[in-house]
Design an enzyme around this catalytic site. Structure first.
Site, PDB file in Angstrom:
ATOM      1  N   ASP A 181      64.407  18.547  -8.380  1.00 29.11           N
ATOM      2  CA  ASP A 181      64.936  18.828  -9.715  1.00 29.11           C
ATOM      3  C   ASP A 181      65.029  17.517 -10.465  1.00 29.11           C
ATOM      4  O   ASP A 181      65.017  16.460  -9.853  1.00 29.11           O
ATOM      5  CB  ASP A 181      66.378  19.372  -9.579  1.00 29.11           C
ATOM      6  CG  ASP A 181      66.376  20.875  -9.425  1.00 29.11           C
ATOM      7  OD1 ASP A 181      65.287  21.437  -9.448  1.00 29.11           O
ATOM      8  OD2 ASP A 181      67.464  21.461  -9.271  1.00 29.11           O
ATOM      9  N   ASP A 241      69.856  23.472  -7.317  1.00 31.98           N
ATOM     10  CA  ASP A 241      71.302  23.595  -7.494  1.00 31.98           C
ATOM     11  C   ASP A 241      71.704  24.974  -8.003  1.00 31.98           C
ATOM     12  O   ASP A 241      72.827  25.401  -7.829  1.00 31.98           O
ATOM     13  CB  ASP A 241      71.829  22.508  -8.440  1.00 31.98           C
ATOM     14  CG  ASP A 241      71.070  22.500  -9.768  1.00 31.98           C
ATOM     15  OD1 ASP A 241      70.257  23.421  -9.993  1.00 31.98           O
ATOM     16  OD2 ASP A 241      71.293  21.589 -10.575  1.00 31.98           O
ATOM     17  N   ASP A 301      67.557  29.185  -7.553  1.00 28.58           N
ATOM     18  CA  ASP A 301      66.720  28.311  -6.713  1.00 28.58           C
ATOM     19  C   ASP A 301      66.716  28.799  -5.270  1.00 28.58           C
ATOM     20  O   ASP A 301      65.970  28.288  -4.439  1.00 28.58           O
ATOM     21  CB  ASP A 301      67.262  26.865  -6.719  1.00 28.58           C
ATOM     22  CG  ASP A 301      66.989  26.160  -8.032  1.00 28.58           C
ATOM     23  OD1 ASP A 301      65.983  26.526  -8.679  1.00 28.58           O
ATOM     24  OD2 ASP A 301      67.766  25.283  -8.423  1.00 28.58           O
TER      25      ASP A 301
END
Length: 1143
Positions: free
Chosen positions: A473, A794, A798
């Protein structure tokens, strides 16, 4: 959803049911009432609330709590509630006692064979047959022994039994300390689990175990509910109840349709407030948990009878109450129960293939089975040859007749041969492998805690060493996740820094402040700094914090606005999700009309704007051409500076006709743009260096983000993910999908294979894109080796990608409970550099296990060949059973401790990853194993056949049964152990390095074990006597043994000189599972990849219970499989086995 979706509807109760009856402890509800209420759903539940309490507020009154202020934070009141309604934890299943673990260790087949052999040997030694003295039995029992020696025949059997007891106790102690560490880690994870409640009107974060019935809890996107409750007020709330119902569709919750919230379910969208009505064993999850926990003892009976016990539930309840004083396990969302599904469903689920075995486990299992089979064959041949030789010599060559009185004598010989055979097997089977793996992983896990890696699945830390790709990310991982507004476009002006409030028209300023304050989660706020001179504290969503900070920078305050329009007066909220990429809130205006505030990704929201506020705060038309101008002149320059651009807009609705709020595309359209802001999230200073290390270590880092492509590219360049002059791809989600899908919209692996190798940045990506990319890279067969992929995430969505990845990293600070549950490792500091540390530890684990293998296989090869040839030529193994067991202990327990606790060095990051297909035993290692084996065998056979001449002592060959120990065989045993000790130092290096002493003093455990083993060996040789078949040696003989041992180090340098590339004949061993085996497993995952991954989230929970009822170990090969799969893998982190012993 109806007009008043989010305000709690007032139902008008029937008057006769309005009477409130006195109940236990002065509360208006009993435990049984609340439990039966929570078993209802939807309209049925609403009707029950309406009949019994009037409405949710009535329920709150009965529970003596306020829907807005919550409970008074009064210790006596909280304690009283715990006594009446229970505590929010579930008593755990009793851990196995030490004796149970001893019994389990005794189930090992090789140990059982040894025990039987030793007992038979013992029995025969006490039995004095009448014909023992007669000549008829031949000289089989004669010899140099005197009366005392003959009576000492029982010693060997007793010594074997004693060694077995030692091995069993060591194994049981390991398991016991593992269990203890595991529970310690479990409670650590539990203590970190917090939930937001309102007490005394203040928002507090309390540990999940501290929740009580009557608490008012805040629920938000990504939460895993820790207790049952009834919704008081909700905004666009959607819950995933599949862990309880098995239905994968998200359930919409609202105070007027279905207000029942259940523990163990995931909040997938929206936010709200609920009153807690059931905790711990009385919650829906708790009831199932207790059933599973209490049913543990009955489980075996259940399997046999195939019936279900009806009374299990009631007994589980009473038992749970009795156990209240016992060590209690907090009810902890990270492992919430697999829900109330039918037994059959549960069984079906258990059969769904679990996530592929880790790379190392696959290779080790294969290798161990191969070695086990080879050992079995060798030991069988040894026994057969010994028996045949004895029979032929006694009955054919000497022509004796088998007499009845001689039977016990002959049987003693056969028992002796059998013991030799079993001993060969004991040495051949790498018992120490599972131990080495566990110690190495557990030691690493403990150390990784200090490096901010909380490992939830032991095997993940080893898999990380093989990682070839990391999909990271951007926000919070590569950047600091402390966001600030640095540029803005307000009233036709582009401000490169925060404008002065006086420069803005009051109307624009007022609209902006209201739009930001109201249209953001009320839990997000900016608090004063904890220390003087520090930055203000940001609580909640970081993007919203940046906007609230912008309001404060404009010398205005958001709190008075929120007090004027509290959260329960918001008319309708469209919460942020990955599809909308925007959030909108509707409020009622004093004139009866409505105003909608919206904020979101600028390129998405600007398409919905038809007007914009000019410098005077008046509306001006905003055409597509104006939008293109704005994108070119304002948004792209901001994005190229690495800023995230957010558009803030509003729309007014007249009071005459209320729109259909469920038609979102209609409502959130025709907007007026107030402002566009550029938010900076600076790159963490340590990240560029960490990414450079990854690239040097042969790991490709890819950024997968929801941001727009220009921002993503700018940040990727700052991090060093993309370098100028490189051939790379930066794609947006749409373009990525266009390239990988065929005309029918199906994903094609061939198309994906053309994209992913060059892809470095995937922007504006959805969670599905992330999952597709991860799956595509893992399944790809292009390139020299298959990829091992690590993913960071997070958000709740996901989950599937984290689950699919070989290693999933969840963010400890910003991550949602759902992401943490799907992950293998939690980054407690959300920092990319911690991932690099994980790579280092992972490679270290792999190397530690390779070192151990190199050492153990050398011992195996030598010991087996010596025992085998010795037995065939001299009818006796030069290494006795007890000596073999001691060697086994050295090379198993001690060596695994010594070699598995080597600390990692930076040099581990200078080589390429091994990948999936790389064999465990490389050519260099094979060269070392065979090279050292040749040296050791030469020495031992020299000593065996001409040693007595060299040392001028009596020969130990062809000694009769029960003869006293000879110096000859003692020298062989001692030399053998000395060579192993020095070879242990050689085994510290596996890549052909010359300096084997490099960093030896940085590992005190290694030094202690080598010196300790040497000390014990002196004691065994000098004072071991008959039990160890040892005769004391002179100083000169000791020096010769040491000299030969040190020769190992010199020989190691000779082997290192031979270039491995010249030895084409050497085979590698311990390959991973073949490609075909992989694809079968992947096919079994079914077509609905994402659904399966989401199901996997929940399957982890049931595996957790199953993991505790460990399956007993069986036969050598499968036993090892069992050990690895059931003892190591499912345990969230069996931290630090024998390491604690070493300390």
């Amino acid at each position: 959803m109806g007009d008043m979706a989010n305000s709690s509807i007032e139902f008008h109760p029937k008057p006769q049911q309005q009477r409130e009856m006195p109940h236990v402890g002065g509360f208006g509800c009993t435990l049984a009432e609340l439990r039966s209420l929570m078993e209802l759903r939807g309209a049925e539940a609403l009707q029950k609330i309406q009949e019994a309490y009037g409405d949710v507020s009535g329920l709150c009154r009965r529970l003596k709590t306020s829907p807005t202020e919550g409970l008074a934070d009064n210790t006596n009141d909280l304690e009283k509630r715990r006594q009446i309604y229970g505590q929010n934890f579930i008593p755990p299943k009793q851990p196995k006692t030490f004796l149970q673990l001893v019994w389990e260790a005794l189930q090992d087949v090789t140990l059982i064979i040894l025990e039987v052999a030793a007992i038979v040997s013992l029995g025969l030694s006490f039995y004095a047959p009448p014909g023992e003295e007669s000549e008829a039995c031949g000289n089989v029992s004669g010899g140099a022994e005197d009366e005392g020696e003959a009576e000492a025949g029982w010693i060997e059997g007793a010594a074997i039994l004693l060694s077995v007891i030692c091995v069993v106790l060591v194994t049981a102690f390991n398991d016991w300390s593992k269990e203890k560490q595991f529970r310690g880690l479990q409670s650590r994870i539990e203590q970190e689990q917090k939930f937001t409640v309102i007490r005394n009107g203040q928002l507090l974060q309390v540990p999940v175990a501290a929740l009580v019935v009557g608490d008012i809890a805040q629920v938000k996107y990504g939460d895993l509910l820790p207790a049952d409750g009834v919704l008081i007020q909700g905004n666009d709330l959607k819950i995933d109840e599949s862990s309880l119902t098995g239905e994968s569709d998200h359930v919409r919750k609202s105070a007027d349709k279905d207000p029942m919230l259940l523990s163990g379910t995931h909040v997938m969208e929206g936010s709200g407030r609920m009153v807690v009505t059931a905790v711990g064993v009385n919650s829906q999850t708790g009831i199932i948990f207790t059933l599973l926990g209490a049913g543990g003892e009955e489980e075996e009976k259940k399997d046999k009878k195939g019936k279900q016990q009806d009374g299990a539930m009631d007994s589980s309840q009473t038992r749970a109450k009795k156990q209240d004083g016992a060590v209690a396990m907090e009810m902890q969302p990270l492992k919430s129960a697999e829900g109330g599904e039918m037994e059959e469903r549960e069984k079906k689920k258990a059969n769904v293939p679990k996530k592929e075995k880790s790379v190392l486990q696959g290779k080790l299992t294969k290798l161990a089975v191969q070695i086990g089979k080879a050992g079995l064959v060798m030991s069988a041949i040894t026994v057969i040859i010994l028996v045949l030789y004895f029979v032929i010599e006694t009955f054919v060559v000497d022509g004796r007749v088998w007499l009845a009185e001689c039977t016990p004598v002959y049987v003693q010989y056969f028992v002796k041969f059998f013991i030799i055979g079993v001993t060969v097997l004991v040495v051949a089977v790498p018992e120490g492998l599972p131990l080495a793996v566990t110690i190495s992983l557990a030691y690493s896990v403990k150390k990784m805690m200090k490096d901010n890696n909380l490992v939830r699945h032991l095997d993940a830390c080893e898999t990380m060493g093989n990682a070839t790709a990391i999909c990271s990310d951007k926000t919070g991982t590569l950047t600091t996740n402390r966001m600030t507004v640095v540029q803005s476009y307000l009233g036709d002006t582009h401000y490169k820094e925060i404008p002065a409030p006086s420069a803005l028209t009051p109307k624009i300023l007022d609209l902006l402040v209201h739009a930001i304050s109201i249209n953001s989660a009320y839990t997000t706020k900016i608090l004063p700094p904890e220390k003087e001179g520090a930055l203000p504290r940001q609580v909640g969503n970081k993007t919203e914090c940046a906007l609230l900070g912008f309001v404060l920078d404009l010398k205005r305050d958001f709190q008075p606005v929120r007090e004027q329009i509290p959260e329960d007066q918001l008319y309708k909220v469209y919460t942020f999700n990955s599809v909308r990429k925007s959030m909108s809130t509707v409020i009622r205006m004093p004139d009866g009309g409505f105003r909608l505030f919206s904020k979101g990704a600028s390129e998405i929201l600007l398409k919905k704007c038809t007007n914009i506020l000019n410098s005077n705060g008046e509306l001006r038309g905003f055409r597509p051409r104006d939008r293109d101008d704005m994108v070119k002149k304002i948004i792209e320059p901001m994005a190229c500076d690495g800023l995230r651009t957010i558009c803030i807009a509003y729309r007014d609705f007249s009071a005459i006709q209320e729109p259909d709020w469920d038609n979102e595309s209609e409502v959130v359209g025709d907007l007026t743009c107030i402002a566009v802001v550029g938010i900076e999230d600076p790159v963490r200073p340590e990240v560029p260096e960490a990414i450079r290390k990854c690239q040097r270590a042969g790991i490709t880092v890819r950024m997968v983000t929801g941001d727009n492509i220009n921002t993503a590219r700018a940040i990727a360049a700052k991090c060093g993910i993309i370098q100028p002059g490189e051939d790379f791809l930066c794609l947006e989600g749409k373009e990525f999908n266009r390239r990988i899908r065929n005309e029918k919209g199906e994903i094609e692996q061939e198309r994906l294979d053309k994209v992913w190798p060059k892809l470095r940045v995937l922007a504006r990506s959805s969670p599905t894109d992330k999952h597709t990319l991860v799956k595509g890279i893992i399944d790809s067969m292009t390139g020299e080796q298959r990829q091992v992929v690590a993913v960071t995430g997070d958000g709740t969505n996901d989950g599937p990608a984290l689950k699919k990845a070989d290693v999933g990293f969840a963010m400890g600070i910003a991550g949602t409970d759902v992401a943490k549950e799907a992950s293998d490792i939690i980054l407690t500091d959300d920092n990319f550099t911690s991932i690099v540390k994980a790579v280092m530890w992972g490679r270290n684990v792999y190397d530690s296990i390779s070192k151990f293998l190199q050492f153990q296989l050398t011992v195996n090869v030598v010991a087996v060949i010596v025992a085998f040839t010795g037995a065939c030529i001299t009818q006796d193994s030069p290494l006795k059973a007890v000596q073999m067991l001691w060697v086994n202990l050295i090379m198993d327990t001690f060596a695994s401790l010594a070699l598995a606790t080597e600390p990692p060095t930076e040099s581990l990051l200078l080589r390429k990853p091994y990948g999936r297909d790389k064999p465990l035993i490389s050519r260099t290692m094979m060269k070392n194993i065979l090279g050292h084996a040749v040296y050791q065998l030469t020495i031992i056979f020299t000593l065996l056949f001409v040693g007595e001449l060299f040392f001028d002592i009596d020969s130990g060959r062809n000694a009769p049964l029960h003869s006293p120990p000879s110096e000859h065989y003692t020298i062989i045993f001692n030399t053998f152990v000395m060579m192993q000790l020095f070879n242990e130092i050689n085994a510290r290096k596996i890549h052909g390095e010359r300096n084997v002493f490099d960093g030896i003093f940085s590992n005190p455990i290694f030094c202690t074990i080598v010196l300790g083993t040497f000390g014990i060996q002196i004691v065994i040789v000098q004072f071991g006597g008959k039990p160890f078949s040892c005769s004391p040696l002179s100083t000169e003989q000791w020096l010769w043994c040491l000299f030969v041992g040190v020769g190992e180090l010199v020989w190691g340098q000779v082997i290192a000189t031979i270039p491995t590339s010249q030895l084409k004949c050497l085979k590698e061993a311990g390959h991973g599972p073949g490609k075909d085996e992989m694809t079968d497993e992947e096919l079994a995952e079914g077509e609905e990849e994402i659904d399966h991954a989401e199901r996997e989230l929940r399957r982890g929970q049931i595996l957790w219970f199953r993991g505790l009822n460990r399956i007993q170990t069986q036969a050598t090969g499968p036993r090892f499989l069992d050990l690895v799969n059931h003892k190591i893998a499912p345990r969230i982190s069996e931290a630090c086995t024998t390491f604690s012993v070493a300390k």
